[in-house]
Each structure stands twice: as C-alpha cells, then as structure tokens.
Design an enzyme around this catalytic site. Structure first.
Site, PDB file in Angstrom:
ATOM      1  N   GLU A   1       0.899  -4.732   3.208  1.00 18.24           N
ATOM      2  CA  GLU A   1       2.364  -4.848   3.215  1.00 18.24           C
ATOM      3  C   GLU A   1       2.932  -4.608   4.606  1.00 18.24           C
ATOM      4  OE1 GLU A   1       4.892  -1.828   1.493  1.00 18.24           O
ATOM      5  OE2 GLU A   1       3.126  -0.743   0.772  1.00 18.24           O
TER       6      GLU A   1
ATOM      7  N   HIS B   1       3.607  -3.948  -1.901  1.00 20.32           N
ATOM      8  CA  HIS B   1       4.703  -2.992  -1.727  1.00 20.32           C
ATOM      9  C   HIS B   1       4.986  -2.254  -3.032  1.00 20.32           C
ATOM     10  CE1 HIS B   1       8.330  -1.334  -0.005  1.00 20.32           C
ATOM     11  NE2 HIS B   1       9.088  -1.903  -0.917  1.00 20.32           N
TER      12      HIS B   1
ATOM     13  N   SER C   1      10.136   2.962  -1.202  1.00 19.91           N
ATOM     14  CA  SER C   1      10.850   1.948  -0.419  1.00 19.91           C
ATOM     15  C   SER C   1      12.146   2.526   0.147  1.00 19.91           C
ATOM     16  CB  SER C   1      11.092   0.701  -1.278  1.00 19.91           C
ATOM     17  OG  SER C   1      11.464  -0.398  -0.499  1.00 19.91           O
TER      18      SER C   1
END
Length: 322
Positions: free
Chosen positions: A257, A287, A163
């Site tokens: 996602e 995610h 991320s």
C-alpha cells in the site's frame, strides 16, 4: 535519546488476501482514480455508513451508546469481554476523514476488543467538510478527556485508529499533551494517514502496486479536509509535530500500500524522538486489511497483535504505578 524503531516484516499472503487485492485492483482503484471530489460526491459518502449495517458484529458482541460527547460514540465489548470502567481502547474510524462511522467499523472494533480483553470506546467524530478539521480533532481529544473524567487512568488507555483514524489517534495524543492532559499508555495506527504532502507517496515504490489508493488522489483529500494548511503544520500534521514524550507506538501497514510511505517516515521520526515504535509490514496486504479479516485471514493475526500491544502497554503502566 534516539532509538531505532523495531521493524517486523510479517511474511505470508494467503489466497484470500491475493483475491482481495486482485478485486480491488480491477474494480476499486479505477473508481477511486476517477471519482471527483465534489460537494455532491462528499454528500454521498454518508451512504457508506448506512451500508455498514450489513457488516454484522461477531456473535456475542455488546454495544452501548455513549452520551455526553459532542458526537456519537459507543462502547463495544467483544465476546466474553466484561464491562471494565478501569481501562479502555479509544478508537477512531477511518474513511478519508469524510466517510464511514460506527457501523462500518463495529465488526473490526469488536474483534480488537476481544483480542485485547477490554472495552473499546468507538467515536463517530464530526467530519469535514461539514466541520473544520480542528473540530474533528477536538472531538477526539474530548473523548480522551471524557474517559479521564470518568476515572480511567491514562496508563490504562490506548488510542487507536485506522487510516484517517490513525492520523486522529496521533493528533489526539499531541493535542491532549498541549492541553496539559497526561499521556495515554500507547498508540496503535492501522495504515495511518500521516503526511499532508503527497510527494513522498508519489515517489514511493508502492505507488503503482497499491490496488486501492492512487497516491495523487490523496492530494484532493488534503485540499478538501485541510484547506490552506501548510503540509508541515505541527498542529495538524503529526509527522511534523514534536513527537517527544509520546507513549509506545504500534504501526501496522500492508507491504503493497502507498501509505507504507507514511508508516516508514513516522517510525523513523518516532525513533529519532526517542519514542519506542514497532512497525509491522504485512506481506501483500492492502490498505487497512484488518477490516477485511473475513477474507484476508492475516487480518485476524494483525488484530491479535493489536490486542497484545494494548495489553502489554497497559500492564507496563500498571506495574510502574504499583
């Protein structure tokens, strides 16, 4: 010379992954959609890291605090992984640039270490809004420099992150190049956040499908973490940087996602820059599903792929040096 990225669609979404997605869609996405991005809320983000203590590392994991950086860090070795000062994965945790840390990610990082058979230097970089994003990136670049200063060959270092940490893995490689440092062996991004412009995500087919992140809320993240930054700033947005001469890249992303948009755009631009890139799109996964590997068992398979990638790129570098 441009090269086509390798796109691998990984089929199979087990019961655990489907349950995880349903729970997130019912409870997490509504919370994320309504939670205000205020100074008070951001102060509460630190609680997530303390809660991470509940995620025990797998049995046999060894952790050693690392001193000498401008931020906290630790060496993580999965079960059976020996101390090896010659090679390392340099890992940056996710959490929207404002949350999480060593505790929340230790379990997954230990699994990555075991899969790769090498130690991982896990970095708890300083986070906005307490520091500007430039300081955050400097912490990550300095961690790479720290490994080089201790004699680890660049061809034996893989930068990785999930991320926001995926953003920082690319940013650290790009800033290291700007500083005249040698390039690492590879970069692995797990659901990396790479685009400061939310429009592509909002228009993406996954926007209504993502059970975790509403695309529009990422605009609040950008305004908080990157205040006043142009979306195409090449120093702070890897998607718009000069990607030539980056090392081989592995990107993993879930098929439902919203950050699939970032992954697809980056794979395309890496290919245009002549950088070898493998994009793995995992069916039905949320995610950073790798961190939920105890429930979504496909996460374990994805972590094994990260380990295989790290071994492969460092072996190739060693073979070229021989």
């Amino acid at each position: 010379m441009a090269i086509a990225p390798v796109v691998e669609e990984r089929p199979g979404c087990g019961r655990g992954a489907r349950l995880l997605g349903a729970l997130m869609r019912r409870f997490v996405r509504p919370l994320v959609a309504r939670l205000p991005w205020t100074p008070f809320t951001l102060r509460l983000a630190g609680v997530i890291e303390f809660a991470g203590a509940l995620l025990a590392a797998p049995r046999g994991t060894r952790t050693v605090p690392v001193r000498g950086l401008g931020c906290a860090a630790e060496e993580v070795r999965g079960r059976g992984v020996p101390a090896d000062p010659r090679r390392a994965i340099l890992y940056f945790h996710g959490g929207g640039f404002v949350a999480c840390g060593l505790r929340t990610h230790r379990r997954m990082v230990a699994r990555i270490s075991q899969a790769a058979g090498m130690p991982v230097l896990s970095v708890a970089y300083r986070m906005p809004p307490k520091v500007p994003i430039a300081t955050t990136i400097r912490d990550c670049t300095d961690a790479y420099r720290w490994l080089l200063d201790r004699g680890v060959e660049p061809g034996n270092i893989v930068l990785a992150g999930d991320s926001a940490g995926g953003h920082l893995a690319f940013a650290a490689a790009l800033h290291a190049r700007r500083d005249g440092l040698p390039r690492p062996a590879g970069i692995a991004g797990l659901s990396p956040f790479l685009d400061l412009d939310a429009e592509a995500r909002i228009a993406h087919a996954n926007e209504p499908l993502d059970p975790f992140i509403p695309a529009r809320r990422l605009g609040d993240l950008v305004r908080t973490v990157f205040p006043g930054v142009a979306p195409d700033d090449p120093l702070l947005c890897p998607l718009h940087a000069d990607l030539r001469e980056l090392p081989p890249v592995l990107i993993q992303v879930g098929s439902i996602e919203v950050l699939c948009s970032d992954a697809e755009l980056m794979a395309e631009r890496l290919g245009a820059a002549g950088v070898p890139c493998t994009l793995q799109i995992w069916e039905g996964q949320v995610h950073v599903f790798q961190v939920f590997a105890d429930l979504s068992r496909e996460g374990l398979a994805a972590i094994a792929e990260v380990g295989r990638f790290a071994r492969g790129v460092t072996s190739r570098q060693a073979a070229r040096a021989a």
